[in-house]
Write a protein that holds these residues in place. Structure first.
Motif, mmCIF file in Angstrom:
data_model
loop_
_atom_site.group_PDB
_atom_site.id
_atom_site.type_symbol
_atom_site.label_atom_id
_atom_site.label_comp_id
_atom_site.label_asym_id
_atom_site.label_seq_id
_atom_site.Cartn_x
_atom_site.Cartn_y
_atom_site.Cartn_z
ATOM 1 N N GLN A 90 -5.181 -4.559 -1.682
ATOM 2 C CA GLN A 90 -6.583 -4.892 -1.405
ATOM 3 C C GLN A 90 -6.769 -6.407 -1.358
ATOM 4 O O GLN A 90 -7.485 -6.928 -0.503
ATOM 5 C CB GLN A 90 -7.468 -4.264 -2.478
ATOM 6 C CG GLN A 90 -8.928 -4.190 -2.112
ATOM 7 C CD GLN A 90 -9.690 -3.256 -3.045
ATOM 8 O OE1 GLN A 90 -9.159 -2.310 -3.596
ATOM 9 N NE2 GLN A 90 -10.954 -3.543 -3.226
ATOM 10 N N ASP A 120 -7.625 5.267 -7.818
ATOM 11 C CA ASP A 120 -7.746 4.001 -7.097
ATOM 12 C C ASP A 120 -9.117 3.885 -6.445
ATOM 13 O O ASP A 120 -9.761 2.833 -6.510
ATOM 14 C CB ASP A 120 -6.653 3.877 -6.037
ATOM 15 C CG ASP A 120 -6.814 2.608 -5.219
ATOM 16 O OD1 ASP A 120 -6.869 1.511 -5.821
ATOM 17 O OD2 ASP A 120 -6.904 2.708 -3.981
ATOM 18 N N TYR A 140 0.842 -1.194 0.000
ATOM 19 C CA TYR A 140 0.000 0.000 0.000
ATOM 20 C C TYR A 140 0.882 1.251 0.000
ATOM 21 O O TYR A 140 0.637 2.201 -0.741
ATOM 22 C CB TYR A 140 -0.931 -0.012 1.214
ATOM 23 C CG TYR A 140 -2.034 1.018 1.144
ATOM 24 C CD1 TYR A 140 -3.272 0.683 0.635
ATOM 25 C CD2 TYR A 140 -1.828 2.331 1.576
ATOM 26 C CE1 TYR A 140 -4.295 1.621 0.571
ATOM 27 C CE2 TYR A 140 -2.836 3.269 1.512
ATOM 28 C CZ TYR A 140 -4.067 2.910 1.008
ATOM 29 O OH TYR A 140 -5.064 3.834 0.932
ATOM 30 N N LEU A 176 -5.561 10.128 -4.840
ATOM 31 C CA LEU A 176 -5.929 8.712 -4.802
ATOM 32 C C LEU A 176 -7.283 8.435 -5.452
ATOM 33 O O LEU A 176 -7.799 7.325 -5.374
ATOM 34 C CB LEU A 176 -5.930 8.218 -3.356
ATOM 35 C CG LEU A 176 -4.592 8.348 -2.625
ATOM 36 C CD1 LEU A 176 -4.720 7.886 -1.181
ATOM 37 C CD2 LEU A 176 -3.507 7.568 -3.342
ATOM 38 N N GLY A 192 2.220 1.844 -3.316
ATOM 39 C CA GLY A 192 1.191 2.446 -4.172
ATOM 40 C C GLY A 192 1.088 3.944 -3.956
ATOM 41 O O GLY A 192 0.974 4.719 -4.908
ATOM 42 N N ASN A 209 2.019 6.677 -6.771
ATOM 43 C CA ASN A 209 1.017 7.666 -7.124
ATOM 44 C C ASN A 209 1.621 9.063 -7.066
ATOM 45 O O ASN A 209 1.432 9.878 -7.962
ATOM 46 C CB ASN A 209 -0.182 7.545 -6.182
ATOM 47 C CG ASN A 209 -1.336 8.410 -6.592
ATOM 48 O OD1 ASN A 209 -1.249 9.625 -6.519
ATOM 49 N ND2 ASN A 209 -2.408 7.790 -7.007
ATOM 50 N N PHE A 263 -2.140 -0.856 -5.373
ATOM 51 C CA PHE A 263 -3.338 -0.751 -4.543
ATOM 52 C C PHE A 263 -4.210 -2.004 -4.670
ATOM 53 O O PHE A 263 -4.765 -2.489 -3.682
ATOM 54 C CB PHE A 263 -4.163 0.486 -4.897
ATOM 55 C CG PHE A 263 -3.544 1.778 -4.442
ATOM 56 C CD1 PHE A 263 -3.052 1.924 -3.163
ATOM 57 C CD2 PHE A 263 -3.468 2.847 -5.303
ATOM 58 C CE1 PHE A 263 -2.491 3.119 -2.737
ATOM 59 C CE2 PHE A 263 -2.914 4.047 -4.891
ATOM 60 C CZ PHE A 263 -2.418 4.181 -3.610
ATOM 61 N N ARG A 264 -4.331 -2.535 -5.904
ATOM 62 C CA ARG A 264 -5.128 -3.753 -6.087
ATOM 63 C C ARG A 264 -4.510 -4.928 -5.332
ATOM 64 O O ARG A 264 -5.210 -5.725 -4.706
ATOM 65 C CB ARG A 264 -5.294 -4.066 -7.569
ATOM 66 C CG ARG A 264 -6.344 -3.204 -8.249
ATOM 67 C CD ARG A 264 -6.677 -3.708 -9.646
ATOM 68 N NE ARG A 264 -5.596 -3.501 -10.585
ATOM 69 C CZ ARG A 264 -5.428 -2.405 -11.327
ATOM 70 N NH1 ARG A 264 -6.289 -1.424 -11.246
ATOM 71 N NH2 ARG A 264 -4.425 -2.312 -12.159
ATOM 72 N N ASN A 305 -11.225 0.910 -7.827
ATOM 73 C CA ASN A 305 -11.040 -0.267 -6.979
ATOM 74 C C ASN A 305 -11.854 -0.276 -5.689
ATOM 75 O O ASN A 305 -11.925 -1.308 -5.033
ATOM 76 C CB ASN A 305 -9.557 -0.414 -6.601
ATOM 77 C CG ASN A 305 -8.682 -0.620 -7.809
ATOM 78 O OD1 ASN A 305 -9.065 -1.289 -8.762
ATOM 79 N ND2 ASN A 305 -7.505 -0.028 -7.781
ATOM 80 N N HIS A 340 -9.436 7.444 2.695
ATOM 81 C CA HIS A 340 -8.521 6.824 1.735
ATOM 82 C C HIS A 340 -7.433 7.863 1.513
ATOM 83 O O HIS A 340 -7.569 8.778 0.709
ATOM 84 C CB HIS A 340 -9.248 6.471 0.435
ATOM 85 C CG HIS A 340 -8.420 5.657 -0.514
ATOM 86 N ND1 HIS A 340 -7.598 4.628 -0.109
ATOM 87 C CD2 HIS A 340 -8.276 5.716 -1.855
ATOM 88 C CE1 HIS A 340 -7.005 4.095 -1.164
ATOM 89 N NE2 HIS A 340 -7.392 4.742 -2.232
ATOM 90 N N SER A 358 0.869 2.358 -9.645
ATOM 91 C CA SER A 358 0.199 2.672 -8.385
ATOM 92 C C SER A 358 -1.097 1.876 -8.245
ATOM 93 O O SER A 358 -1.358 1.268 -7.202
ATOM 94 C CB SER A 358 -0.091 4.176 -8.325
ATOM 95 O OG SER A 358 -0.905 4.498 -7.239
ATOM 96 N N LEU A 359 -1.918 1.879 -9.287
ATOM 97 C CA LEU A 359 -3.187 1.141 -9.239
ATOM 98 C C LEU A 359 -2.949 -0.353 -9.039
ATOM 99 O O LEU A 359 -3.678 -1.012 -8.293
ATOM 100 C CB LEU A 359 -3.999 1.395 -10.504
ATOM 101 C CG LEU A 359 -4.598 2.797 -10.630
ATOM 102 C CD1 LEU A 359 -5.230 2.985 -11.999
ATOM 103 C CD2 LEU A 359 -5.613 3.055 -9.530
#
Length: 196
Positions: free
Chosen positions: A37, A114, A14, A111, A17, A21, A33-34, A118, A84, A29-30
Motif C-alpha cells: 500500500q 487486511d 502484494y 483478506l 502478502g 495469508n 500488504f501495508r 488497512n 480485494h 501477510s499484513l
C-alpha cells in the motif's frame, strides 16, 4: 527482481502478502500488504492510477468467472464494483479512494484482516461489502465494521453473528465454472429436465 521500479516491487510484495495469508502467516501477510500500500502511494500519478490497471483486469476476470444466474463465489464477485482479491493468478489491488457512494466492494474473506485494518479506515464514502470465496467466518473479530456509518450493508458467506441489521448471509452457491461440478450449462440442462 525489480524491473521498472517500485511498481513491479509493489506487485511482488502484494503477491507475497497473498501467499503469506494463504499459509496462515497473518502478521507477516499484513506487513506485506501495508508495504504494498505504501509503494502504491508512491506512484507518480497517485495510488488510484496505480490500482486502475489491476481493477480493469480484475473486473474482466470476475465477469469471466461468474456462474450467472446461479449463486457462486464468482457470481457474487462479478456483482462488485471494486475488489480485494486475487483473480486470474494476479492480485486485485484495492484502493480505498476509488470507492464511490454506494459502491459494492468484494473482499475474499481470507483478506478480511487486511481490508478491515488497512483499507476500510480510509474509505471515503458509504459502500456495501461482500465477503465470500473462503470458509473463513465474517465478521470474525471485525464486528466493529458493522457499526461504521459508511457501511450500508455487509453480505457474507459464513457469517458468525446472527442478529445485526447490517449483516446478511450469502449461500456458498455452486462451484465456480472452472470446476466440472460448476458447469453452468450442465446445471441448466439438469434444471430444464426437472418437471415443473
Amino acid at each position: 527482481v525489480v524491473r521498472h521500479g517500485p511498481f513491479d516491487a509493489m506487485d511482488c510484495v502484494y503477491g507475497a502478502g497473498l501467499s503469506l495469508n494463504t499459509l496462515g502467516q497473518l502478521e507477516a501477510s499484513l506487513s506485506s500488504f501495508r508495504l504494498a500500500q505504501r509503494l502504491q502511494r508512491l506512484h507518480p500519478l497517485g495510488s488510484a492510477a496505480a490500482a486502475a490497471p489491476s481493477l480493469a483486469r480484475c473486473r474482466a476476470a470476475a465477469q469471466a468467472e461468474s456462474s450467472h444466474p446461479y449463486p457462486s463465489c464468482g457470481t457474487f464477485r462479478a456483482s462488485a464494483d471494486l475488489f480485494h482479491d486475487a483473480l486470474g493468478g494476479a492480485p486485485c489491488r484495492f484502493e480505498p479512494s476509488l470507492v464511490f457512494p454506494g459502491a459494492v466492494v468484494f473482499v475474499n474473506t481470507l483478506l478480511l484482516p487486511d481490508f478491515a485494518l488497512n483499507k476500510h479506515p480510509f474509505i471515503p464514502h458509504p459502500y456495501t461489502l461482500v465477503t465470500h470465496c473462503s470458509d473463513a467466518p465474517a465478521p470474525a473479530e471485525f464486528e466493529g465494521v458493522l457499526d461504521d456509518p459508511r457501511l450500508i450493508a455487509w453480505h457474507a458467506q459464513n457469517p458468525d453473528l446472527t442478529h445485526h441489521p447490517a449483516l446478511h448471509p450469502l449461500p456458498i452457491g455452486i462451484a465456480n465454472p472452472a470446476f466440472p461440478h460448476g458447469d453452468v450449462a450442465v446445471l441448466s440442462a439438469a434444471a430444464a429436465g426437472v418437471p415443473g
